[in-house]
Design a protein around this motif. Structure first.
Motif, PDB file in Angstrom:
ATOM      1  N   ASP A 223       0.810  -1.221   0.000  1.00 26.52           N
ATOM      2  CA  ASP A 223       0.000   0.000   0.000  1.00 26.52           C
ATOM      3  C   ASP A 223       0.845   1.274   0.000  1.00 26.52           C
ATOM      4  O   ASP A 223       0.310   2.379   0.117  1.00 26.52           O
ATOM      5  N   GLY A 224       2.178   1.112  -0.127  1.00 25.13           N
ATOM      6  CA  GLY A 224       3.063   2.267  -0.218  1.00 25.13           C
ATOM      7  C   GLY A 224       3.722   2.673   1.078  1.00 25.13           C
ATOM      8  O   GLY A 224       4.634   3.511   1.082  1.00 25.13           O
ATOM      9  N   ARG A 225       3.268   2.119   2.200  1.00 23.28           N
ATOM     10  CA  ARG A 225       3.902   2.442   3.475  1.00 23.28           C
ATOM     11  C   ARG A 225       5.321   1.861   3.527  1.00 23.28           C
ATOM     12  O   ARG A 225       5.616   0.830   2.919  1.00 23.28           O
ATOM     13  N   GLN A 226       6.178   2.535   4.302  1.00 21.88           N
ATOM     14  CA  GLN A 226       7.540   2.063   4.518  1.00 21.88           C
ATOM     15  C   GLN A 226       7.903   2.246   5.986  1.00 21.88           C
ATOM     16  O   GLN A 226       7.536   3.257   6.592  1.00 21.88           O
ATOM     17  N   GLN A 227       8.619   1.283   6.523  1.00 21.67           N
ATOM     18  CA  GLN A 227       9.112   1.355   7.891  1.00 21.67           C
ATOM     19  C   GLN A 227      10.608   1.074   7.878  1.00 21.67           C
ATOM     20  O   GLN A 227      11.058   0.111   7.249  1.00 21.67           O
ATOM     21  N   LEU A 228      11.365   1.915   8.570  1.00 16.56           N
ATOM     22  CA  LEU A 228      12.808   1.734   8.690  1.00 16.56           C
ATOM     23  C   LEU A 228      13.209   1.830  10.149  1.00 16.56           C
ATOM     24  O   LEU A 228      12.706   2.688  10.885  1.00 16.56           O
ATOM     25  N   ARG A 229      14.123   0.966  10.553  1.00 13.72           N
ATOM     26  CA  ARG A 229      14.764   1.060  11.864  1.00 13.72           C
ATOM     27  C   ARG A 229      16.261   0.945  11.666  1.00 13.72           C
ATOM     28  O   ARG A 229      16.736   0.080  10.925  1.00 13.72           O
ATOM     29  N   GLU A 230      16.995   1.823  12.303  1.00  9.68           N
ATOM     30  CA  GLU A 230      18.457   1.808  12.232  1.00  9.68           C
ATOM     31  C   GLU A 230      19.023   1.826  13.641  1.00  9.68           C
ATOM     32  O   GLU A 230      18.708   2.724  14.433  1.00  9.68           O
ATOM     33  N   GLU A 242      19.297   4.648  18.208  1.00  6.09           N
ATOM     34  CA  GLU A 242      18.375   4.010  17.266  1.00  6.09           C
ATOM     35  C   GLU A 242      17.429   5.049  16.696  1.00  6.09           C
ATOM     36  O   GLU A 242      17.034   5.991  17.379  1.00  6.09           O
ATOM     37  N   THR A 243      17.073   4.860  15.423  1.00 13.27           N
ATOM     38  CA  THR A 243      16.109   5.707  14.740  1.00 13.27           C
ATOM     39  C   THR A 243      15.016   4.830  14.148  1.00 13.27           C
ATOM     40  O   THR A 243      15.308   3.784  13.568  1.00 13.27           O
ATOM     41  N   ARG A 244      13.748   5.269  14.270  1.00 19.30           N
ATOM     42  CA  ARG A 244      12.620   4.583  13.654  1.00 19.30           C
ATOM     43  C   ARG A 244      11.857   5.587  12.803  1.00 19.30           C
ATOM     44  O   ARG A 244      11.556   6.687  13.252  1.00 19.30           O
ATOM     45  N   LEU A 245      11.576   5.189  11.573  1.00 17.89           N
ATOM     46  CA  LEU A 245      10.819   6.033  10.655  1.00 17.89           C
ATOM     47  C   LEU A 245       9.638   5.255  10.115  1.00 17.89           C
ATOM     48  O   LEU A 245       9.763   4.090   9.739  1.00 17.89           O
ATOM     49  N   HIS A 246       8.486   5.924  10.049  1.00 16.81           N
ATOM     50  CA  HIS A 246       7.286   5.342   9.470  1.00 16.81           C
ATOM     51  C   HIS A 246       6.803   6.306   8.384  1.00 16.81           C
ATOM     52  O   HIS A 246       6.397   7.430   8.692  1.00 16.81           O
ATOM     53  N   LEU A 247       6.877   5.872   7.150  1.00 23.36           N
ATOM     54  CA  LEU A 247       6.521   6.718   6.020  1.00 23.36           C
ATOM     55  C   LEU A 247       5.178   6.278   5.464  1.00 23.36           C
ATOM     56  O   LEU A 247       5.003   5.107   5.099  1.00 23.36           O
ATOM     57  N   PRO A 248       4.203   7.168   5.370  1.00 22.54           N
ATOM     58  CA  PRO A 248       2.892   6.781   4.876  1.00 22.54           C
ATOM     59  C   PRO A 248       2.923   6.484   3.384  1.00 22.54           C
ATOM     60  O   PRO A 248       3.839   6.919   2.659  1.00 22.54           O
ATOM     61  N   GLY A 249       1.946   5.753   2.920  1.00 20.54           N
ATOM     62  CA  GLY A 249       1.855   5.455   1.504  1.00 20.54           C
ATOM     63  C   GLY A 249       1.302   6.632   0.712  1.00 20.54           C
ATOM     64  O   GLY A 249       0.818   7.595   1.250  1.00 20.54           O
TER      65      GLY A 249
END
Length: 249
Positions: A223-230, A242-249
């Protein structure tokens, strides 16, 4: 970036799942995963020495990742390899057009592997062979040779991903924290000597001067969403943040 394992499953609710460790000298300055102020919509860590990146995505759902090819005999490149994923994510060229342009410029760079995705296809380019390949659905891993070269840590991480495809973030990140070295009999010979081969043979590398600087988990959804954890590390594997990103679709 020195080790990735990834599941490419177009048609699934989560088409792309990536586990990646970036190994580098601790003294090389880097910026944590974030949106780049000078490139809105680009999300990546940043090498502050040369200005490129090792893994990143953009809001359009494009993905790029890089590993170097380990060969002490190769001459230094004229240009930084970290510019390659950066330029793809900043640009408008399709994967096909970007790789076609890059193939004419390969002599300018030391050896590398480049992964590029756009949500519809995922491609791999090995600079040594010059061959670009559209990847079929499946599980893959990449280190500092060619795609799926049978290095012990590559096989270990790929198998771990295969066994934990539906696991939560914590379990997947544990796979990237594995410090078990290969046995001497299993070590590849890339021309750097047995002691260095042994140090670099674990999934997570740690020493006083060189090691795993960042562990990254990327999930891209249909659905276009993306999740990243570093997760970031310093000398001897010390946790730095640590960094967490949640990108909407």
């Amino acid at each position: 970036m020195c080790l990735l394992a990834f599941a490419w499953r177009p048609g699934q609710p989560q088409p792309l799942l990536v586990l990646a460790n970036r190994d580098e000298f601790y003294a090389r300055p880097s910026q944590a995963l974030s949106e780049w102020p000078d490139s809105p919509g680009l999300f990546a860590g940043r090498d502050l020495q040369a200005g490129g990146t090792w893994l990143g995505v953009d809001r359009r759902g494009r993905f790029a990742a890089l590993t170097n090819i380990r060969d002490p005999r190769q001459p230094p490149g004229q240009h930084s390899r970290g510019a390659l994923p950066r330029d793809f994510l900043q640009g408008e060229l399709s994967i096909t057009d970007y790789l076609a342009r890059l193939q004419a410029q390969l002599p300018r760079y030391a050896g590398f592997n480049l992964l590029l995705g756009d949500g519809q296809q995922l491609c791999h380019l090995n600079a040594r062979s010059g061959q670009a390949r559209v990847l079929a659905p499946g599980l893959y891993a990449l280190s500092n040779a060619d795609l799926d070269s049978p290095w012990p840590k590559l096989l270990r991480l790929r198998q771990g991903l295969a066994e934990h495809l539906d696991a939560d973030d914590e379990r997947l990140l544990e796979l990237l924290a594995d410090r078990q070295p290969a046995t001497d009999a299993e070590l590849p010979d890339t021309g750097i000597g047995q002691a260095s081969e042994r140090l670099l043979s674990s999934i997570f590398i740690h020493s006083a001067h060189y090691g795993t600087r960042a562990s990254t988990l990327l999930r891209q959804f249909a659905d276009g969403r993306q999740q990243l954890r570093e997760r970031r590390f310093g000398p001897l594997g010390q946790a730095l943040g640590e960094t967490r990103l949640h990108l909407p679709g």
